[in-house]
Design an enzyme around this catalytic site. Structure first.
Site, short mmCIF file in Angstrom:
data_model
loop_
_atom_site.label_atom_id
_atom_site.label_comp_id
_atom_site.label_asym_id
_atom_site.label_seq_id
_atom_site.Cartn_x
_atom_site.Cartn_y
_atom_site.Cartn_z
N ASN A 80 -11.33 2.64 6.93
CA ASN A 80 -10.34 3.11 5.95
C ASN A 80 -9.78 1.90 5.21
O ASN A 80 -9.00 1.14 5.78
CB ASN A 80 -9.24 3.88 6.70
CG ASN A 80 -8.04 4.20 5.82
OD1 ASN A 80 -8.13 4.16 4.59
ND2 ASN A 80 -6.93 4.54 6.45
N LYS B 84 -7.74 1.84 2.79
CA LYS B 84 -6.39 2.07 2.25
C LYS B 84 -6.36 1.63 0.78
O LYS B 84 -7.36 1.77 0.09
CB LYS B 84 -5.34 1.35 3.09
CG LYS B 84 -5.52 1.69 4.58
CD LYS B 84 -4.40 1.24 5.45
CE LYS B 84 -4.68 1.68 6.88
NZ LYS B 84 -3.60 1.37 7.79
N HIS C 11 -3.07 11.18 7.15
CA HIS C 11 -2.87 9.83 7.67
C HIS C 11 -1.37 9.58 7.80
O HIS C 11 -0.58 10.05 6.96
CB HIS C 11 -3.51 8.80 6.74
CG HIS C 11 -3.52 7.43 7.35
ND1 HIS C 11 -2.41 6.61 7.33
CD2 HIS C 11 -4.48 6.74 8.00
CE1 HIS C 11 -2.71 5.49 7.97
NE2 HIS C 11 -3.95 5.54 8.38
N GLU D 138 0.43 7.20 7.05
CA GLU D 138 1.05 6.61 5.85
C GLU D 138 1.35 7.68 4.80
O GLU D 138 2.30 7.57 4.04
CB GLU D 138 0.15 5.49 5.30
CG GLU D 138 0.23 4.25 6.18
CD GLU D 138 -1.03 3.42 6.22
OE1 GLU D 138 -1.89 3.56 5.34
OE2 GLU D 138 -1.16 2.62 7.17
N GLU E 217 -3.99 8.10 16.08
CA GLU E 217 -3.54 6.82 15.59
C GLU E 217 -2.03 6.66 15.82
O GLU E 217 -1.22 7.09 14.99
CB GLU E 217 -3.80 6.71 14.08
CG GLU E 217 -5.25 6.81 13.71
CD GLU E 217 -5.52 6.13 12.37
OE1 GLU E 217 -6.35 5.22 12.35
OE2 GLU E 217 -4.87 6.50 11.38
N GLY F 186 -1.78 -1.42 11.87
CA GLY F 186 -1.51 -2.61 11.06
C GLY F 186 -0.57 -3.60 11.72
O GLY F 186 -0.06 -4.52 11.07
N SER G 139 -5.14 -1.00 14.83
CA SER G 139 -5.45 -2.40 15.16
C SER G 139 -6.76 -2.57 15.93
O SER G 139 -6.87 -3.43 16.80
CB SER G 139 -4.28 -3.05 15.91
OG SER G 139 -3.13 -3.08 15.09
P1 PGA Z 1 -5.34 -0.67 11.20
O1 PGA Z 1 -5.25 0.75 10.49
O2 PGA Z 1 -6.70 -0.77 11.81
O3 PGA Z 1 -5.12 -1.69 10.11
O4 PGA Z 1 -4.28 -0.71 12.26
C1 PGA Z 1 -5.82 1.89 11.05
C2 PGA Z 1 -5.57 3.10 10.17
O5 PGA Z 1 -4.47 3.22 9.61
O6 PGA Z 1 -6.46 3.96 10.02
#
Ligand code: PGA
Length: 250
Positions: A9, A11, A94, A96, A166, A172, A212
């Site tokens: 992903n 983003k 997601h 976010e 997640e 992140g 992560s």
């Molecule tokens: P990340 O994001 O690997 O940067 O922690 C994962 C995600 O939001 O799908």
């Protein structure tokens, strides 16, 4: 046997020209074909990535979509437009989007149903924040999110979905969940699907871990039988690092 999935992903990262270079670099680095690799770039790079992966085993996904086919929804992208670009998957819900764009379980459910009706496989994201985890409510919270997302789906629908667990505190932050912790919640999620749709169906649903994930810790996650793959954010942005995740060996 559930086929393993490694999804990247991106983003809100990479211009279309950067996406092109990325895919050209990535393709020769992938040396495993027993797993599904899904690239999930921003809308503006879908077309170029779609062209570049043609003839490979790499699949394409989008990060979001509107539930309507077309209409007066300024700034939105419809399932029909995505299908036309060759996408097979779409991330729905997601964290976010839930956090910054107020997507509720109800909206998530609407989008999931719409995606399925267009033959697009939704990757449904669920996960608790730190506060909920510290209160010891992670499992019940995730269960509610799963139930909300699946509301009104048929068994045939459920075969097509992917769920990504997640935890928000791991996204992140560089603070990934441990393999056993992720596995514990993922087993719970599968139990919820079993209660709703029976074992035969729940055994076909792929449930990923995200938060992560990188080339160092992927092996730990993939050593658990119930973890069917990873949704990778930050570490999916460099071809070399992402290819190492894709090529993991347990
Ligand atoms: P990340 O994001 O690997 O940067 O922690 C994962 C995600 O939001 O799908």
């Amino acid at each position: 046997m559930r086929k393993k999935v490694i999804a990247g992903n991106w983003k809100m990262n990479k211009t279309a020209s950067e996406a092109k270079v990325f895919v050209e670099n990535l393709i020769p680095l992938i040396n495993k074909d027993d797993r599904e690799v899904i690239l999930i770039p921003p809308f503006t790079s879908l077309m170029i990535v779609s062209e570049k992966i043609r003839g490979t085993n790499i699949k394409l996904g989008a990060q979001n979509m509107h539930w309507e086919k077309e209409g007066a929804f300024t700034g939105e992208i419809s399932p029909l437009m995505l299908l036309d670009l060759g996408i097979q998957y779409v991330i729905i819900g997601h964290s976010e989007r839930r956090q910054h764009f107020y997507e509720s379980d109800e909206i998530v459910n609407k989008k999931v149903k719409s995606a399925l009706s267009f033959g697009i496989k939704p990757i449904i994201c669920v996960g608790e924040d730190l506060k909920i985890r510290e209160e010891g409510r992670a499992e019940e919270f995730v269960e509610e999110q799963v139930k909300g997302a699946l509301e009104g789906l048929t068994s045939e629908n459920v075969r097509e979905i992917i769920i990504a667990y997640e935890p928000i505190w791991a996204i992140g932050t560089g603070k990934n969940a441990t393999g056993s912790d992720a596995n514990r919640i993922i087993v719970k999620i599968r139990e919820v699907v079993t209660r709703l749709y029976g074992k035969e169906i729940s055994e076909t649903v792929r449930i990923l871990y995200g938060g992560s994930v990188n080339s160092k810790n992927i092996k730990e996650f993939m050593s658990f039988e119930d973890i069917d793959g990873a949704l990778v954010g930050g570490a999916s942005l460099k071809a070399d690092e992402f290819s190492k995740i894709v090529n993991y060996e347990v």
